[in-house]
Design an enzyme around this catalytic site. Structure first.
Site, PDB file in Angstrom:
ATOM      1  N   ASP A  92     -12.723   4.750 -18.566  1.00 29.47           N
ATOM      2  CA  ASP A  92     -13.512   5.326 -18.986  1.00 29.47           C
ATOM      3  C   ASP A  92     -13.947   5.802 -20.042  1.00 29.47           C
ATOM      4  O   ASP A  92     -12.535   6.467 -20.231  1.00 29.47           O
ATOM      5  CB  ASP A  92     -14.730   6.101 -17.730  1.00 29.47           C
ATOM      6  CG  ASP A  92     -14.532   6.956 -17.397  1.00 29.47           C
ATOM      7  OD1 ASP A  92     -13.231   7.863 -18.295  1.00 29.47           O
ATOM      8  OD2 ASP A  92     -14.285   7.835 -16.430  1.00 29.47           O
ATOM      9  N   ASP A 272     -16.654  -1.110 -10.409  1.00 26.34           N
ATOM     10  CA  ASP A 272     -16.551  -0.216  -9.685  1.00 26.34           C
ATOM     11  C   ASP A 272     -17.468   0.970  -9.075  1.00 26.34           C
ATOM     12  O   ASP A 272     -18.318   0.848  -8.956  1.00 26.34           O
ATOM     13  CB  ASP A 272     -15.595   0.743 -10.943  1.00 26.34           C
ATOM     14  CG  ASP A 272     -16.791   2.259 -11.681  1.00 26.34           C
ATOM     15  OD1 ASP A 272     -17.363   1.567 -12.337  1.00 26.34           O
ATOM     16  OD2 ASP A 272     -16.428   2.723 -11.144  1.00 26.34           O
ATOM     17  N   CYS A 310     -11.608  -8.600  10.229  1.00 28.63           N
ATOM     18  CA  CYS A 310     -10.876  -8.521   9.274  1.00 28.63           C
ATOM     19  C   CYS A 310      -9.094  -8.275   9.363  1.00 28.63           C
ATOM     20  O   CYS A 310      -9.005  -7.846  10.280  1.00 28.63           O
ATOM     21  CB  CYS A 310     -10.926  -5.984   8.973  1.00 28.63           C
ATOM     22  SG  CYS A 310      -9.951  -5.328   7.298  1.00 28.63           S
ATOM     23  N   CYS A 312      -6.902  -6.457   7.352  1.00 29.84           N
ATOM     24  CA  CYS A 312      -5.951  -5.981   6.762  1.00 29.84           C
ATOM     25  C   CYS A 312      -4.897  -5.023   7.142  1.00 29.84           C
ATOM     26  O   CYS A 312      -5.161  -5.328   8.953  1.00 29.84           O
ATOM     27  CB  CYS A 312      -6.663  -4.906   5.966  1.00 29.84           C
ATOM     28  SG  CYS A 312      -7.364  -3.064   6.910  1.00 29.84           S
ATOM     29  N   CYS A 315      -6.309  -2.762   9.972  1.00 31.62           N
ATOM     30  CA  CYS A 315      -7.102  -3.769  11.584  1.00 31.62           C
ATOM     31  C   CYS A 315      -5.834  -4.665  12.353  1.00 31.62           C
ATOM     32  O   CYS A 315      -6.087  -4.730  13.369  1.00 31.62           O
ATOM     33  CB  CYS A 315      -8.198  -4.715  10.856  1.00 31.62           C
ATOM     34  SG  CYS A 315      -9.473  -3.965  10.010  1.00 31.62           S
ATOM     35  N   HIS A 341      -8.261   0.308   4.682  1.00 29.42           N
ATOM     36  CA  HIS A 341      -9.297  -0.635   5.080  1.00 29.42           C
ATOM     37  C   HIS A 341     -10.498  -0.367   4.195  1.00 29.42           C
ATOM     38  O   HIS A 341     -11.447  -1.792   4.044  1.00 29.42           O
ATOM     39  CB  HIS A 341      -9.764  -0.335   6.361  1.00 29.42           C
ATOM     40  CG  HIS A 341     -10.512  -1.016   6.653  1.00 29.42           C
ATOM     41  ND1 HIS A 341     -10.692  -2.627   7.692  1.00 29.42           N
ATOM     42  CD2 HIS A 341     -12.104  -0.157   6.709  1.00 29.42           C
ATOM     43  CE1 HIS A 341     -12.027  -2.842   7.119  1.00 29.42           C
ATOM     44  NE2 HIS A 341     -13.168  -1.872   7.076  1.00 29.42           N
TER      45      HIS A 341
HETATM   46 ZN   LIG Z   1      -9.426  -3.618   7.542  1.00 29.52          ZN
END
Ligand SMILES: [Zn+2]
Length: 378
Positions: A92, A272, A310, A312, A315, A341
């Site tokens: 930015d 963002d 999820c 990830c 998880c 996560h």
């Molecule tokens: Zn997750």
């Protein structure tokens, strides 16, 4: 590699599936960019960012300028090398932080005088200075310095800031062109920023003026500053309607998971927000069934993963009970796992949004997703 943007498919809503190429790689759009304020996405290693499939992150010029200093980062090879990140970076202009966080002393047509939040030292941020800093950092995408105004702001106030924003955008463009050799990333591009407060006519006028300056991409700034979400969407739409279809569009600083499809449906390609990482550190976690607060006692004996939908690392590995324990015990790992996560969740939404656009089904996806998010709210 030169900067390139391709639209691969458009959805009936107006959403675009696309691809941005920067000197540091390809970004599938619409994209969500995690915020790496001080050369780090808080709580996540660069290895974790790679594992999460992050293609671009955002760096804050204001923070890096004050600490460790842009000339030091230049000496150390630019921001990519300094933070050991090979993917794309957008910086930015520093304007938002100066106008909102710093002790702002005075704004003139020349620039903004402010005091550092770190040591009280006085600094003067001009359009040229902002570009000089971003060239030292060597981001792939730099942003023009814009005047960020308070909310609400009346028409006259917003029109004044718009005028200054256009003048500053021209100075940024001219300085960047004249000093392109000074950038740590050859091929660095500069985006213009549409302002105009919550006034649709000013948003259109701002977009027109910036398009005349011919930027390779355009952002919409000054949204999600306290206005209702519907107004935010209206302002984004007023701007994108005037922007060229063959350039990427970036709405800065948004938003909640359920709001992301709304911006995408208005032809937005990049977004963002600090939300996934900031909320993670406070124990607020986003899941496919809505938000949960991990410090809540109901999770103390809960052996289930945080989000069964999820995939990830968190998880797949840990239980809600363990995450709650880490948070309650104020362990460092709580921030790390929660951030991992939440960023995974935001990136997964974007991946689903891209898939929906590919099938021309974004409207149906949004309805279903937003209903699910709303139903899950406490
Ligand atoms: Zn997750």
């Amino acid at each position: 590699m030169d900067f390139r943007f391709e639209v691969l498919k458009t959805d009936p809503t107006g959403a675009r599936l696309g691809r941005i190429t920067t000197p540091h790689g390809v970004i599938d759009t619409p994209a969500f960019m995690p915020v790496g304020t001080a050369g780090t996405v808080k709580g996540l290693t660069q290895q974790a960012l790679c594992e999460l499939g992050v293609q671009i992150l955002l760096g804050n010029t204001y923070h890096l300028y004050l600490r460790p200093g842009h000339e030091r980062i230049r000496r150390l090879g630019g921001l990519h090398r300094f933070m050991a990140w090979d993917g794309s970076i957008l910086t930015d202009s520093g304007g938002f932080q100066v106008f909102s966080l710093a002790d702002l002393r005075k704004v003139t047509d020349d620039g903004a005088l402010f005091r550092s939040h770190l040591d009280g030292s006085e600094h003067f941020l001009t359009p040229e200075k902002s570009i000089e800093i971003q060239q030292a950092l060597g981001s792939d995408i730099a942003m023009v310095l814009d005047e960020c105004i308070e909310f609400p702001a009346d028409h006259a106030r917003a029109a004044d800031a718009l005028k200054r924003t256009t003048a500053w955008a021209r100075r940024c463009r001219d300085y960047a062109r004249a000093n392109a050799a000074g950038s740590m990333t050859p091929g660095q591009v500069l985006f213009g920023i549409v302002q105009g407060g919550m006034h649709a006519d000013l948003r259109r006028e701002s977009a027109h003026q910036l398009v005349d300056l011919d930027f390779p991409g355009y952002a919409v700034g000054g949204l999600a500053v306290g206005e209702p979400h519907a107004i935010s969407c209206e302002m984004a739409a007023a701007a994108t309607a005037e922007l060229p279809a063959d350039r990427p569009r970036y709405v800065m600083g948004v938003g909640l998971p359920e709001q992301l499809p709304d911006y995408v449906a208005r032809g937005v390609d990049m977004m963002d927000c600090v939300l996934p990482t900031r909320n993670a550190r406070n124990g607020c976690l986003f899941t496919s069934a809505g938000r949960i607060n991990i410090k809540n006692a109901i999770y103390a004996d809960d052996p289930r993963p945080l989000d069964e939908q999820c995939a990830c690392m968190v998880c797949r590995t840990y239980s809600r009970a363990y995450l709650r324990h880490l948070f309650q015990a104020n362990e460092i790992l709580a921030s790390i796992l929660n951030s991992h996560h939440n960023v995974a969740f935001f990136l997964d939404i974007m991946s689903k949004i891209r898939q929906a656009i590919a099938f021309g089904e974004l409207a149906a996806f949004s309805t279903e997703f937003q209903a699910r998010m709303e139903a899950g709210q406490p």
